[in-house]
Design a protein around this motif. Structure first.
Motif, PDB file in Angstrom:
ATOM      1  N   THR A   1      -3.790   5.217  -2.433  1.00 26.18           N
ATOM      2  CA  THR A   1      -4.962   6.117  -1.724  1.00 26.18           C
ATOM      3  C   THR A   1      -4.103   7.551  -1.716  1.00 26.18           C
ATOM      4  OG1 THR A   1      -5.984   4.577  -0.447  1.00 26.18           O
ATOM      5  CG2 THR A   1      -6.491   6.905   0.139  1.00 26.18           C
TER       6      THR A   1
ATOM      7  N   ASP B   1       2.384   4.616   9.848  1.00 24.17           N
ATOM      8  CA  ASP B   1       1.201   4.964  10.249  1.00 24.17           C
ATOM      9  C   ASP B   1       1.289   6.407  10.414  1.00 24.17           C
ATOM     10  OD1 ASP B   1       0.243   2.357  11.357  1.00 24.17           O
ATOM     11  OD2 ASP B   1       1.867   2.505  12.824  1.00 24.17           O
TER      12      ASP B   1
ATOM     13  N   ARG C   1       0.948  -1.159  -0.121  1.00 22.93           N
ATOM     14  CA  ARG C   1       0.061   0.060  -0.050  1.00 22.93           C
ATOM     15  C   ARG C   1       0.737   1.259   0.050  1.00 22.93           C
ATOM     16  NH1 ARG C   1      -4.134   2.605   3.953  1.00 22.93           N
ATOM     17  NH2 ARG C   1      -5.336   3.672   2.503  1.00 22.93           N
TER      18      ARG C   1
ATOM     19  N   GLU D   1      -3.842   5.952   9.056  1.00 20.86           N
ATOM     20  CA  GLU D   1      -3.664   4.997   7.831  1.00 20.86           C
ATOM     21  C   GLU D   1      -2.279   4.470   8.032  1.00 20.86           C
ATOM     22  OE1 GLU D   1      -5.864   4.292   5.508  1.00 20.86           O
ATOM     23  OE2 GLU D   1      -7.705   5.648   5.810  1.00 20.86           O
ATOM     24  N   ARG D   2      -2.346   3.311   7.432  1.00 21.28           N
ATOM     25  CA  ARG D   2      -1.006   2.514   7.637  1.00 21.28           C
ATOM     26  C   ARG D   2      -0.722   2.207   6.073  1.00 21.28           C
ATOM     27  NH1 ARG D   2       2.847   0.254  10.880  1.00 21.28           N
ATOM     28  NH2 ARG D   2       4.154  -1.591  10.108  1.00 21.28           N
TER      29      ARG D   2
ATOM     30  N   ARG E   1      -8.613   9.518  12.467  1.00 26.20           N
ATOM     31  CA  ARG E   1      -8.237   8.563  11.548  1.00 26.20           C
ATOM     32  C   ARG E   1      -6.707   8.192  11.301  1.00 26.20           C
ATOM     33  NH1 ARG E   1     -10.669   8.574   5.702  1.00 26.20           N
ATOM     34  NH2 ARG E   1      -9.692   6.793   4.433  1.00 26.20           N
TER      35      ARG E   1
ATOM     36  N   LEU F   1       0.327   5.514   0.429  1.00 27.04           N
ATOM     37  CA  LEU F   1      -0.394   6.571   0.799  1.00 27.04           C
ATOM     38  C   LEU F   1       0.329   7.986   0.219  1.00 27.04           C
ATOM     39  CD1 LEU F   1      -3.111   7.380   2.438  1.00 27.04           C
ATOM     40  CD2 LEU F   1      -1.573   7.737   4.453  1.00 27.04           C
TER      41      LEU F   1
END
Length: 406
Positions: A34, A133, A9, A142-143, A140, A11
């Motif tokens: 994302t 993280d 993933r 997100e990792r 919120r 970010l």
């Protein structure tokens, strides 16, 4: 080697041009990407013109559904104007331009809107050997295996990686605006419609060129004439006062269209008549809602740490004189993707390889535009036609990374 990142993933914090470019390229490497943007709605109507260098156009040339000519205007001349619109210097050279909103919309259309999260402001992050993280003010978290901060000059990423880096005011502001080209006189259109044009005066200069009009119109007669006019304002109370919007709220980076105090707009339009060539003055005086950009320098000591990278204006903010801001953001993203592709899945190792060259390029750019600004605003040695004043991310007139970096 895209399969090296399948299941990983990424970010991207910041959803402007640099962030979207990074998101698209990381997606093409196989990352689950994302993009997180702090504003509550899709960005629109921000900024004025962009001079397009190869790095900015590379996505459209190589991978987008949109081609470079579909998102840009062009001119065939470099022209300097003097008193009475006398042409002080002219040469044949082609440049392409766009607007911030045109490029943003085109990149956004190529990205997955379901992976573009609005209204989340990053507050901080922590990382271990396996991931990062990112914490947001909403609560919120997100990792991701890779985090890229593309969150502009107030970047949280830069403040964590380079806590001593701060914005340095140049001593001048940029007045910016656009005017529909059909609204200017025939003489002004003849001088500005097919040129990258300048007017230079004592301690000031203005740069002008045509950009896409409303709804991305590219036809002559439907475009906008864009400008940035640099004027000296000393740091301190005078600067603080001009950077108050109409509600009295301090805007230390920019005062948006329609929010500049009327008294300053009136003074600016009157000064144009005295200080600029008539064509440039007409452009300024016909602007419905000019706005102000504080011209700042920012340098980073670090652009990478472990699995975290910082790109574009989040790392280095350079004055616009080399027309390289969006090009540098795109170049940072392309170089990051290429280094990751060559790393066989070693994210932290790739970032360690990527960082030194990006720092060198960023510092060289800030050095050069600082010298250019001094020449125009304080030393009065900005000479029409001087090749040292040409646009270029990697040096005067040097537009590709294959060239050596000074």
């Amino acid at each position: 080697m895209a399969s090296n990142y399948e299941g990983s993933r990424a970010l991207v914090v910041g959803g402007s041009i640099g962030g979207l470019t990074a998101g698209l390229l990381l997606r093409d490497l196989g990352f689950d990407v994302t993009v997180v943007e702090r504003t509550p709605q899709v960005l629109s109507g921000r900024g004025g013109g962009i001079v397009l260098q190869p790095d900015t156009l590379r996505w459209f040339a190589e991978r987008s559904r949109r081609k470079p000519e579909e998102v840009s205007t062009f001119t065939n001349h470099l022209r300097y104007l003097g008193a009475g619109n006398a042409v002080l210097h002219e040469e044949s050279v082609e440049w392409r331009y766009s607007s911030w909103s045109t490029i943003y919309r085109a990149l956004f259309e190529d990205f997955d809107p379901d992976r573009y999260v609005l209204g989340e402001f990053a507050a901080g992050f922590s990382q271990d050997d396996d991931g990062v993280d990112v914490r947001f003010v909403s609560g919120r978290t997100e990792r991701a295996e890779l985090v890229v901060f593309a969150d502009g000059i107030s970047s949280i990423g830069r403040r964590r990686l380079s806590p001593d880096s701060a914005a340095s005011y140049s001593g001048y502001i940029g007045w910016r605006g656009t005017v529909p080209e059909r609204e200017v006189s025939r003489e002004t259109h003849a001088l500005l419609g097919d040129a990258l044009a300048y007017s230079v005066g004592p301690d000031t200069h203005i740069c002008m060129y045509p950009i896409p009009g409303p709804d991305e119109a590219l036809s002559v007669g439907e475009r906008l004439l864009n400008y940035v006019w640099y004027r000296n304002v000393p740091e301190g109370p005078e600067l603080e006062e001009i950077l108050l919007d109409k509600q009295g709220i301090p805007r230390p980076v920019s005062v948006h269209p329609g929010q500049v105090q009327d008294r300053y707009v009136a003074e600016m339009k009157e000064a144009a008549r005295r200080l600029l060539a008539p064509a440039a003055a007409e452009l300024v005086q016909r602007t419905a809602e000019p706005y102000i950009q504080a011209v700042l320098d920012i340098r980073s000591e670090r652009m990478a740490s472990g699995r975290v990278a910082v790109i574009g204006d989040a790392a280095f903010a350079a004055r616009p004189h080399a027309a390289a801001g969006t090009a540098k953001a795109a170049a940072d993203a392309w170089a990051l993707a290429e280094t990751l592709e060559a790393s066989a899945g070693d994210i932290a190792g790739a970032l360690a390889v990527w960082e030194p060259t990006r720092l060198k390029i960023g510092n060289a750019l800030v050095d050069r535009v600082s010298q250019m600004g001094a020449r125009s605003q304080f030393l009065n040695t900005w000479t029409p036609g001087d090749p040292e004043l040409q646009f270029g991310l990697y040096g005067p007139g040097i537009l590709t990374q294959a060239a050596p970096v000074a």
